[in-house]
Design a protein around this motif. Structure first.
Motif, PDB file in Angstrom:
ATOM      1  N   ALA A  93     -10.325  52.370 -19.715  1.00  0.00           N
ATOM      2  CA  ALA A  93      -9.013  51.903 -20.173  1.00  0.00           C
ATOM      3  C   ALA A  93      -8.087  51.647 -18.993  1.00  0.00           C
ATOM      4  CB  ALA A  93      -8.396  52.923 -21.125  1.00  0.00           C
ATOM      5  N   ASN A  94      -8.067  52.576 -18.050  1.00  0.00           N
ATOM      6  CA  ASN A  94      -7.236  52.408 -16.857  1.00  0.00           C
ATOM      7  C   ASN A  94      -7.611  51.146 -16.093  1.00  0.00           C
ATOM      8  OD1 ASN A  94      -5.169  54.518 -15.923  1.00  0.00           O
ATOM      9  ND2 ASN A  94      -6.770  55.810 -16.806  1.00  0.00           N
ATOM     10  N   GLN A  95      -8.899  50.895 -15.943  1.00  0.00           N
ATOM     11  CA  GLN A  95      -9.347  49.725 -15.188  1.00  0.00           C
ATOM     12  C   GLN A  95      -8.923  48.420 -15.868  1.00  0.00           C
ATOM     13  OE1 GLN A  95     -13.584  50.395 -14.912  1.00  0.00           O
ATOM     14  NE2 GLN A  95     -13.410  51.661 -13.070  1.00  0.00           N
ATOM     15  N   ALA A  96      -9.193  48.320 -17.177  1.00  0.00           N
ATOM     16  CA  ALA A  96      -8.869  47.088 -17.900  1.00  0.00           C
ATOM     17  C   ALA A  96      -7.364  46.858 -17.957  1.00  0.00           C
ATOM     18  CB  ALA A  96      -9.454  47.143 -19.310  1.00  0.00           C
ATOM     19  N   LEU A  97      -6.593  47.903 -18.209  1.00  0.00           N
ATOM     20  CA  LEU A  97      -5.147  47.759 -18.341  1.00  0.00           C
ATOM     21  C   LEU A  97      -4.483  47.488 -16.993  1.00  0.00           C
ATOM     22  CD1 LEU A  97      -4.614  50.542 -20.988  1.00  0.00           C
ATOM     23  CD2 LEU A  97      -4.258  48.088 -21.327  1.00  0.00           C
ATOM     24  N   ALA A  98      -4.995  48.089 -15.927  1.00  0.00           N
ATOM     25  CA  ALA A  98      -4.469  47.790 -14.593  1.00  0.00           C
ATOM     26  C   ALA A  98      -4.736  46.336 -14.238  1.00  0.00           C
ATOM     27  CB  ALA A  98      -5.094  48.716 -13.553  1.00  0.00           C
ATOM     28  N   ARG A  99      -5.897  45.839 -14.637  1.00  0.00           N
ATOM     29  CA  ARG A  99      -6.212  44.427 -14.408  1.00  0.00           C
ATOM     30  C   ARG A  99      -5.262  43.537 -15.209  1.00  0.00           C
ATOM     31  NH1 ARG A  99      -7.701  40.296 -11.322  1.00  0.00           N
ATOM     32  NH2 ARG A  99      -8.999  38.752 -12.377  1.00  0.00           N
ATOM     33  N   SER A 100      -4.996  43.911 -16.449  1.00  0.00           N
ATOM     34  CA  SER A 100      -4.082  43.141 -17.294  1.00  0.00           C
ATOM     35  C   SER A 100      -2.684  43.083 -16.690  1.00  0.00           C
ATOM     36  CB  SER A 100      -4.024  43.755 -18.696  1.00  0.00           C
ATOM     37  OG  SER A 100      -3.093  43.083 -19.511  1.00  0.00           O
ATOM     38  N   VAL A 101      -2.183  44.242 -16.250  1.00  0.00           N
ATOM     39  CA  VAL A 101      -0.850  44.301 -15.646  1.00  0.00           C
ATOM     40  C   VAL A 101      -0.802  43.471 -14.365  1.00  0.00           C
ATOM     41  CG1 VAL A 101       0.792  45.836 -14.486  1.00  0.00           C
ATOM     42  CG2 VAL A 101      -0.213  46.503 -16.670  1.00  0.00           C
ATOM     43  N   GLY A 102      -1.863  43.519 -13.590  1.00  0.00           N
ATOM     44  CA  GLY A 102      -1.912  42.738 -12.357  1.00  0.00           C
ATOM     45  C   GLY A 102      -1.854  41.237 -12.599  1.00  0.00           C
ATOM     46  N   LEU A 103      -2.357  40.799 -13.746  1.00  0.00           N
ATOM     47  CA  LEU A 103      -2.332  39.373 -14.094  1.00  0.00           C
ATOM     48  C   LEU A 103      -0.973  38.947 -14.625  1.00  0.00           C
ATOM     49  CD1 LEU A 103      -5.846  39.197 -15.779  1.00  0.00           C
ATOM     50  CD2 LEU A 103      -5.175  38.010 -13.670  1.00  0.00           C
ATOM     51  N   LEU A 104      -0.389  39.776 -15.506  1.00  0.00           N
ATOM     52  CA  LEU A 104       0.947  39.497 -16.036  1.00  0.00           C
ATOM     53  C   LEU A 104       1.510  40.775 -16.653  1.00  0.00           C
ATOM     54  CD1 LEU A 104       3.100  37.263 -16.552  1.00  0.00           C
ATOM     55  CD2 LEU A 104       2.163  37.090 -18.867  1.00  0.00           C
ATOM     56  N   PRO A 105       2.453  41.419 -16.006  1.00  0.00           N
ATOM     57  CA  PRO A 105       3.030  42.638 -16.582  1.00  0.00           C
ATOM     58  C   PRO A 105       3.961  42.306 -17.744  1.00  0.00           C
ATOM     59  CG  PRO A 105       4.146  42.092 -14.523  1.00  0.00           C
ATOM     60  CD  PRO A 105       3.016  41.115 -14.669  1.00  0.00           C
ATOM     61  N   VAL A 106       3.693  42.890 -18.890  1.00  0.00           N
ATOM     62  CA  VAL A 106       4.553  42.788 -20.066  1.00  0.00           C
ATOM     63  C   VAL A 106       4.729  44.213 -20.592  1.00  0.00           C
ATOM     64  CG1 VAL A 106       3.873  40.429 -20.671  1.00  0.00           C
ATOM     65  CG2 VAL A 106       2.564  42.347 -21.583  1.00  0.00           C
ATOM     66  N   THR A 107       5.696  44.419 -21.460  1.00  0.00           N
ATOM     67  CA  THR A 107       5.961  45.789 -21.909  1.00  0.00           C
ATOM     68  C   THR A 107       4.746  46.402 -22.603  1.00  0.00           C
ATOM     69  OG1 THR A 107       6.983  44.880 -23.909  1.00  0.00           O
ATOM     70  CG2 THR A 107       8.450  45.509 -22.109  1.00  0.00           C
ATOM     71  N   GLU A 108       3.954  45.578 -23.302  1.00  0.00           N
ATOM     72  CA  GLU A 108       2.808  46.108 -24.047  1.00  0.00           C
ATOM     73  C   GLU A 108       1.750  46.696 -23.115  1.00  0.00           C
ATOM     74  OE1 GLU A 108       4.162  43.193 -24.513  1.00  0.00           O
ATOM     75  OE2 GLU A 108       4.618  42.890 -26.648  1.00  0.00           O
ATOM     76  N   ASN A 109       1.332  45.913 -22.101  1.00  0.00           N
ATOM     77  CA  ASN A 109       0.269  46.460 -21.242  1.00  0.00           C
ATOM     78  C   ASN A 109       0.793  47.549 -20.305  1.00  0.00           C
ATOM     79  OD1 ASN A 109       1.540  44.827 -19.314  1.00  0.00           O
ATOM     80  ND2 ASN A 109      -0.113  43.333 -19.209  1.00  0.00           N
ATOM     81  N   LEU A 110       2.079  47.497 -19.954  1.00  0.00           N
ATOM     82  CA  LEU A 110       2.658  48.572 -19.153  1.00  0.00           C
ATOM     83  C   LEU A 110       2.675  49.887 -19.942  1.00  0.00           C
ATOM     84  CD1 LEU A 110       5.648  46.652 -17.542  1.00  0.00           C
ATOM     85  CD2 LEU A 110       3.725  47.657 -16.288  1.00  0.00           C
ATOM     86  N   PHE A 111       3.041  49.807 -21.229  1.00  0.00           N
ATOM     87  CA  PHE A 111       3.071  50.997 -22.072  1.00  0.00           C
ATOM     88  C   PHE A 111       1.661  51.566 -22.251  1.00  0.00           C
ATOM     89  CE2 PHE A 111       2.958  53.311 -26.055  1.00  0.00           C
ATOM     90  CZ  PHE A 111       4.118  54.076 -26.009  1.00  0.00           C
ATOM     91  N   LEU A 112       0.693  50.685 -22.504  1.00  0.00           N
ATOM     92  CA  LEU A 112      -0.682  51.148 -22.699  1.00  0.00           C
ATOM     93  C   LEU A 112      -1.248  51.748 -21.417  1.00  0.00           C
ATOM     94  CD1 LEU A 112      -2.118  48.234 -24.870  1.00  0.00           C
ATOM     95  CD2 LEU A 112      -1.606  50.569 -25.622  1.00  0.00           C
ATOM     96  N   LEU A 113      -0.910  51.176 -20.264  1.00  0.00           N
ATOM     97  CA  LEU A 113      -1.369  51.733 -18.995  1.00  0.00           C
ATOM     98  C   LEU A 113      -0.732  53.104 -18.765  1.00  0.00           C
ATOM     99  CD1 LEU A 113      -3.008  51.457 -16.417  1.00  0.00           C
ATOM    100  CD2 LEU A 113      -1.109  50.191 -15.392  1.00  0.00           C
ATOM    101  N   ALA A 114       0.527  53.253 -19.172  1.00  0.00           N
ATOM    102  CA  ALA A 114       1.180  54.568 -19.076  1.00  0.00           C
ATOM    103  C   ALA A 114       0.442  55.588 -19.935  1.00  0.00           C
ATOM    104  CB  ALA A 114       2.641  54.463 -19.518  1.00  0.00           C
ATOM    105  N   GLU A 115       0.056  55.181 -21.142  1.00  0.00           N
ATOM    106  CA  GLU A 115      -0.705  56.082 -22.012  1.00  0.00           C
ATOM    107  C   GLU A 115      -2.044  56.452 -21.379  1.00  0.00           C
ATOM    108  OE1 GLU A 115      -1.105  54.314 -25.930  1.00  0.00           O
ATOM    109  OE2 GLU A 115       0.383  55.753 -26.667  1.00  0.00           O
ATOM    110  N   ALA A 116      -2.730  55.471 -20.814  1.00  0.00           N
ATOM    111  CA  ALA A 116      -4.035  55.723 -20.195  1.00  0.00           C
ATOM    112  C   ALA A 116      -3.894  56.698 -19.029  1.00  0.00           C
ATOM    113  CB  ALA A 116      -4.659  54.414 -19.730  1.00  0.00           C
ATOM    114  N   ARG A 117      -2.845  56.530 -18.231  1.00  0.00           N
ATOM    115  CA  ARG A 117      -2.646  57.431 -17.098  1.00  0.00           C
ATOM    116  C   ARG A 117      -2.246  58.831 -17.569  1.00  0.00           C
ATOM    117  NH1 ARG A 117       0.053  53.599 -12.337  1.00  0.00           N
ATOM    118  NH2 ARG A 117      -1.842  52.371 -12.033  1.00  0.00           N
ATOM    119  N   GLU A 118      -1.433  58.878 -18.622  1.00  0.00           N
ATOM    120  CA  GLU A 118      -1.050  60.177 -19.167  1.00  0.00           C
ATOM    121  C   GLU A 118      -2.274  60.923 -19.685  1.00  0.00           C
ATOM    122  OE1 GLU A 118       2.470  61.877 -22.085  1.00  0.00           O
ATOM    123  OE2 GLU A 118       1.539  59.944 -22.569  1.00  0.00           O
ATOM    124  N   GLN A 119      -3.143  60.223 -20.398  1.00  0.00           N
ATOM    125  CA  GLN A 119      -4.346  60.841 -20.945  1.00  0.00           C
ATOM    126  C   GLN A 119      -5.331  61.235 -19.843  1.00  0.00           C
ATOM    127  OE1 GLN A 119      -4.897  61.740 -24.054  1.00  0.00           O
ATOM    128  NE2 GLN A 119      -2.977  60.893 -24.810  1.00  0.00           N
TER     129      GLN A 119
END
Length: 359
Positions: A295-321
């Motif tokens: 999850a961290n890998q895919a979401l970090a890749r998503s944020v790197g392509l275009l940061p939006v509130t949705e993928n930033l929030f999901l990446l925060a969840e992945a890092r928290e978990q």
């Protein structure tokens, strides 16, 4: 003293213009003189803006042969780059520094080599003169910021992204698009259109994308079963198209069917690894399955392509978990700050308070 009706009307008109002028200044719509940029600066702006804009338009179309073939139709005295966005609408987006993004949908409508050459010639001319006309204050300010400030990978409102949104509004569509009059259907006696095979094949994909458009309408009415059925038909009609496969995977994900969602999202990402939405969908799927490393890998890749509130929030969840509380807090703070009135923004604020021990 009574104000006469005609005088009152004049006052209303004057007041309206004052208000509109003030609103224009606040929204960045006020027209200003174009910035005088060196060629190297225009090239830098175009390079920085192209990435986020092509993400907003559906990501890069996966057929690399197509962009190579299009380069043969460029007539320019200077280096010029053509990119193809995986988008069904007919448009092209001129960018500074000798760049243009053309949609798959526009290329699918090309009937002859003459028509394609006319479009490419016009795209080159518009792109080379993009700062010649008057531009908005917002565009001038964002351009200056792009050239002077290094943007953050995690900032959903960086200067590059703001400028990409402004260039997106300046798409060349409908009446702007050039046409050859009359448009020749064939270029020679053999009946050949003269178009490269990579361009000709796009028109054959149109029925599949029309089915996908119907599926999106079904999704808007929350008819997930109908949407999935239509996406499956679209994926059969236009096989191995990542935009369709990704949409099908996301539809399965919204329906809670994780196994078919994973299969289609993984295939879409394999064909088109550089699109933020499918990477985000795959990351969310991994979160649902408690696969936090993936999850961290895919979401970090998503944020790197275009940061939006949705993928930033999901990446925060992945890092928290994953136990990275500090990294999660930084991202939750960014979401809360950039979109505080939304559901995600309020949830991010709540999570920040909880992690700080405030109930």
């Amino acid at each position: 003293m009574m104000i006469m009706p005609n005088y009152r009307s004049r006052l209303k008109i004057i007041y309206l213009f004052v208000v509109l002028g003030w609103l224009g200044g606040c929204s960045g719509l006020t027209r200003v003189a174009p910035p005088h940029l060196k060629a190297v600066d225009e090239a830098r702006v175009g390079s920085v803006v192209e990435g986020p804009l092509i993400q907003m338009l559906g990501g890069s179309y996966y057929d690399k042969t197509l962009t190579n073939d299009l380069s043969h139709y460029v007539q320019s005295d200077h280096p010029f780059k053509v990119s193809v966005a995986d988008r069904s609408s007919s448009a092209f987006y001129p960018l500074p520094g000798g760049r243009v993004i053309i949609t798959r949908g526009l290329l699918a409508k090309m009937k002859s080599r003459a028509e394609l050459k006319a479009v490419m010639k016009y795209a080159v001319r518009v792109s080379n003169n993009i700062y010649e006309d008057r531009v908005s204050r917002g565009m001038a300010e964002a351009t200056e910021e792009v050239l002077s400030v290094s943007g953050s990978t995690y900032d959903p409102d960086s200067a590059a992204i703001r400028l990409a949104r402004l260039f997106k509004r300046q798409a060349c569509v409908q009446d702007c698009l050039p046409t050859t009059q009359p448009v020749a259907v064939v270029d020679d006696k053999t009946g050949s259109t003269g178009l490269p095979e990579s361009v000709k094949r796009l028109s054959g994909l149109q029925p599949g994308y029309e089915l996908a458009a119907r599926a999106r309408k079904a999704e808007k009415t929350d008819d997930q079963a109908k949407a999935i059925a239509l996406y499956l038909q679209a994926a059969t009609t236009a096989a191995d198209e990542p935009r369709i496969l990704g949409s099908l995977g996301l539809a399965y994900l919204r329906a809670g069917q994780l196994q078919p969602a994973r299969l289609h999202l993984q295939k879409a990402v394999k064909l088109q690894p550089d699109y933020y939405r499918t990477q985000m969908g795959l990351g969310y799927l991994y979160l649902q399955q408690s696969k936090f490393r993936q999850a961290n890998q895919a979401l970090a890749r998503s944020v790197g392509l275009l940061p939006v509130t949705e993928n930033l929030f999901l990446l925060a969840e992945a890092r928290e978990q994953s136990g990275d509380v500090k990294g999660a807090r930084l991202l939750y703070h960014l979401v809360a700050e950039s979109d505080h009135d939304s559901k995600l923004g309020r949830t991010a604020t709540k999570r920040l308070k909880q992690s700080a021990g405030v109930q």
